[in-house]
Scaffold this motif. Structure first.
Motif, PDB file in Angstrom:
ATOM      1  N   THR A  70       6.470  -0.433 -10.136  1.00  0.00           N
ATOM      2  CA  THR A  70       5.266  -0.950  -9.472  1.00  0.00           C
ATOM      3  C   THR A  70       5.372  -2.461  -9.359  1.00  0.00           C
ATOM      4  OG1 THR A  70       4.120  -1.203 -11.561  1.00  0.00           O
ATOM      5  CG2 THR A  70       3.823   0.868 -10.417  1.00  0.00           C
ATOM      6  N   LEU A  71       4.717  -2.977  -8.347  1.00  0.00           N
ATOM      7  CA  LEU A  71       4.778  -4.423  -8.129  1.00  0.00           C
ATOM      8  C   LEU A  71       3.796  -5.132  -9.043  1.00  0.00           C
ATOM      9  CD1 LEU A  71       5.121  -4.195  -4.307  1.00  0.00           C
ATOM     10  CD2 LEU A  71       6.876  -4.502  -6.009  1.00  0.00           C
ATOM     11  N   ALA A  72       3.878  -6.412  -9.046  1.00  0.00           N
ATOM     12  CA  ALA A  72       3.150  -7.185 -10.051  1.00  0.00           C
ATOM     13  C   ALA A  72       1.642  -6.965  -9.970  1.00  0.00           C
ATOM     14  CB  ALA A  72       3.474  -8.659  -9.870  1.00  0.00           C
ATOM     15  N   PHE A  73       0.992  -6.945 -11.111  1.00  0.00           N
ATOM     16  CA  PHE A  73      -0.459  -6.768 -11.150  1.00  0.00           C
ATOM     17  C   PHE A  73      -1.158  -8.063 -10.808  1.00  0.00           C
ATOM     18  CE2 PHE A  73      -0.062  -2.658 -12.642  1.00  0.00           C
ATOM     19  CZ  PHE A  73       0.751  -2.586 -13.745  1.00  0.00           C
ATOM     20  N   ARG A  74      -2.247  -7.943 -10.097  1.00  0.00           N
ATOM     21  CA  ARG A  74      -2.918  -9.170  -9.675  1.00  0.00           C
ATOM     22  C   ARG A  74      -4.012  -9.577 -10.632  1.00  0.00           C
ATOM     23  NH1 ARG A  74      -5.122  -9.414  -4.386  1.00  0.00           N
ATOM     24  NH2 ARG A  74      -4.904 -11.648  -4.668  1.00  0.00           N
TER      25      ARG A  74
END
Lengths: 173, 174
Positions: A70-74
């Motif tokens: 998964t891509l970075a958490f905001r």
């Protein structure tokens, strides 16, 4: 599926084994903020904190391994959503049933049929025994949050088996 | 190929640094250190941009005349920095990405190692084996103590062909 019960059996044995070491007169170190233990001795508190720290280390490793694709958490809420969905599915093969927040750093995660409590009872029987089965999972949540950069305090409470609530407190810094 | 690889913790201290021993290592350590500023800049820039999803791969951080520095940040804010020889122009973006992916997988394995305490320097001998040495020499030697490793590698490198075409091909298999 046979896979899910393997962890449940292991967890049950872990709790039983650590609880059995209770009679030693522990030197009053009560780390770990646990839920309701009416009349618990210091030995029991130590077993709970041992369970919780085991869960913490596992959570740290899982927090590194699971979000790999998964891509970075905001933001914080994304991280909590990840816990409710991906982490819960990976460990318990189901999603968390509800996530509530007051947007001030308190999150309540509710699971209406927690797999570790499901085989025990349905209702109020064994209510006093339930908290020690939640210690490991509290540590798991805290460990995963720690790897993802969030210091927190996780407590659990049971009103009626198998419904349980995990409360995550993130202090504002 | 990769001349230096570094794994840097959330609090910006190095967990693991490895570079080809034939060069001055201090220079690479310094490069990695200065690249951390660029990494932080990129992370904060990405945070402010209203993109739906953020990438883990940061891309080229900054080029110097001899080397290029690439960066990658994980979800747990652990940074990977890779210094690559500029003269190797055949290196494409997706090769760098795949190297970072391997590094990320190795780091995850280290994290799952029960003997590893998160936050300590990485001393696991086998987990970072695929990336433990930027120069692809016999894996048996690169697990030993750094000083011993340096002498062994120096002997091996002397015995290997110097960096000609064949040497470059060997380096490709990171």
């Amino acid at each position: 599926m046979a896979d899910t019960v393997l962890f449940e059996f292991l967890h049950t044995e872990m709790v039983a084994e650590l609880w059995a070491h209770d009679p030693d007169p522990g030197s009053g170190v009560s780390a770990g903020s646990r839920g309701e233990e009416v009349g618990a001795t210091t030995g029991q508190k130590m077993s709970l904190s041992v369970l919780e720290s085991m869960g913490f280390r596992v959570g740290q490793a899982l927090g590194e391994r699971l979000p790999r694709e998964t891509l970075a958490f905001r933001e914080e809420l994304d991280v909590l959503k990840f816990l409710c969905k991906d982490l819960w599915v990976a460990v318990f093969q189901k999603q968390m049933d509800s996530l509530r927040t007051n947007h001030q750093g308190t999150y309540v995660l509710q699971d209406n049929s927690f797999p570790l409590l499901l085989p025990m009872a349905s209702g109020l029987q064994y209510l006093e025994e339930a908290p020690k089965f939640l210690a490991f999972t509290c540590g798991l949540l805290r460990g995963a949050l720690c790897t993802l950069g969030i210091e927190s305090v996780v407590t659990a409470s049971v009103a009626a088996l198998p419904v349980c609530k995990f409360q995550v407190l993130i202090p504002k810094s | 190929m990769a001349v230096c690889i570094a794994v840097i913790a959330k609090e910006n201290y190095p967990l693991y640094i490895r570079s080809t021993p034939t060069e001055n290592e201090l220079k690479f350590h310094y490069m990695v250190h200065t690249s951390l500023d660029v990494v932080d800049e990129k992370i904060s820039a990405m945070g402010k941009a209203l993109v739906d999803q953020r990438e883990l791969y940061l891309g080229l951080l900054y080029p110097t005349e001899d080397y290029k520095v690439y960066g990658y940040v994980t979800n747990s804010k652990v940074k990977f920095v890779m210094v690559v020889d500029s003269s190797n122009t055949a290196l494409r973006d997706n090769e760098i990405r795949s190297m970072f992916r391997k590094l990320h997988n190795s780091y995850t394995d280290v994290m799952c190692n029960p003997f590893y305490n998160p936050g300590d320097r990485i001393q696991s001998r086998w987990a970072l084996l695929p990336v433990s040495d930027p120069v692809q020499v016999g894996p048996a030697f690169c697990v030993l103590l750094p000083s011993f490793c340096r002498t062994c590698l120096a002997i091996l490198v002397a015995k290997m062909q110097p960096f000609g075409k064949q040497g470059r091909k060997g380096l490709f298999k990171l």
